[in-house]
Design a protein around this motif. Structure first.
Motif, mmCIF file in Angstrom:
data_model
loop_
_atom_site.group_PDB
_atom_site.id
_atom_site.type_symbol
_atom_site.label_atom_id
_atom_site.label_comp_id
_atom_site.label_asym_id
_atom_site.label_seq_id
_atom_site.Cartn_x
_atom_site.Cartn_y
_atom_site.Cartn_z
ATOM 1 N N ALA A 32 4.464 34.700 -17.498
ATOM 2 C CA ALA A 32 5.648 33.955 -17.079
ATOM 3 C C ALA A 32 5.601 32.537 -17.638
ATOM 4 C CB ALA A 32 5.736 33.904 -15.555
ATOM 5 N N LEU A 33 6.792 31.966 -17.786
ATOM 6 C CA LEU A 33 6.935 30.576 -18.175
ATOM 7 C C LEU A 33 7.586 29.846 -17.016
ATOM 8 C CD1 LEU A 33 8.401 31.081 -21.767
ATOM 9 C CD2 LEU A 33 6.010 30.767 -21.118
ATOM 10 N N ILE A 34 7.168 28.607 -16.771
ATOM 11 C CA ILE A 34 7.695 27.822 -15.648
ATOM 12 C C ILE A 34 8.122 26.464 -16.179
ATOM 13 C CG2 ILE A 34 7.187 26.860 -13.364
ATOM 14 C CD1 ILE A 34 4.806 28.917 -13.313
ATOM 15 N N ARG A 35 9.290 25.988 -15.708
ATOM 16 C CA ARG A 35 9.782 24.681 -16.147
ATOM 17 C C ARG A 35 10.583 24.025 -15.030
ATOM 18 N NH1 ARG A 35 14.739 26.224 -20.293
ATOM 19 N NH2 ARG A 35 16.163 26.976 -18.676
ATOM 20 N N ASP A 36 10.836 22.754 -15.202
ATOM 21 C CA ASP A 36 11.694 21.979 -14.311
ATOM 22 C C ASP A 36 13.126 22.189 -14.785
ATOM 23 O OD1 ASP A 36 13.218 19.979 -13.069
ATOM 24 O OD2 ASP A 36 11.590 18.530 -13.138
ATOM 25 N N SER A 37 13.990 22.719 -13.931
ATOM 26 C CA SER A 37 15.354 23.030 -14.353
ATOM 27 C C SER A 37 16.155 21.789 -14.723
ATOM 28 C CB SER A 37 16.090 23.814 -13.266
ATOM 29 O OG SER A 37 16.220 23.031 -12.107
#
Length: 66
Positions: A32-37
């Protein structure tokens, strides 16, 4: 790997309702990739499949340490 613009980003249901605390994730073959929207072009955290699955499983089970 799929281009970032082609990924389906999902906003966390745990994000704050004020729109200031949004986290998004996208599933990829390796995990998975995670980021600040709020900063879609900013840094992205990559998590391998096994730890990501363990994290999601602990959330579903209500583990407060997850």
């Amino acid at each position: 790997m799929t281009a970032l613009s082609q990924l389906t980003w999902i906003t966390s249901s745990y994000s704050g309702g004020s729109g200031t605390e949004c986290v998004e994730c996208a599933r990829v073959e390796s995990g998975a990739l995670i980021r600040d929207s709020k900063w879609a072009d900013g840094p992205i955290v990559r998590v391998r499949a096994e730890p990501w699955s363990a994290f999601v499983r602990s959330l579903r089970q209500g583990d407060p340490s997850a």
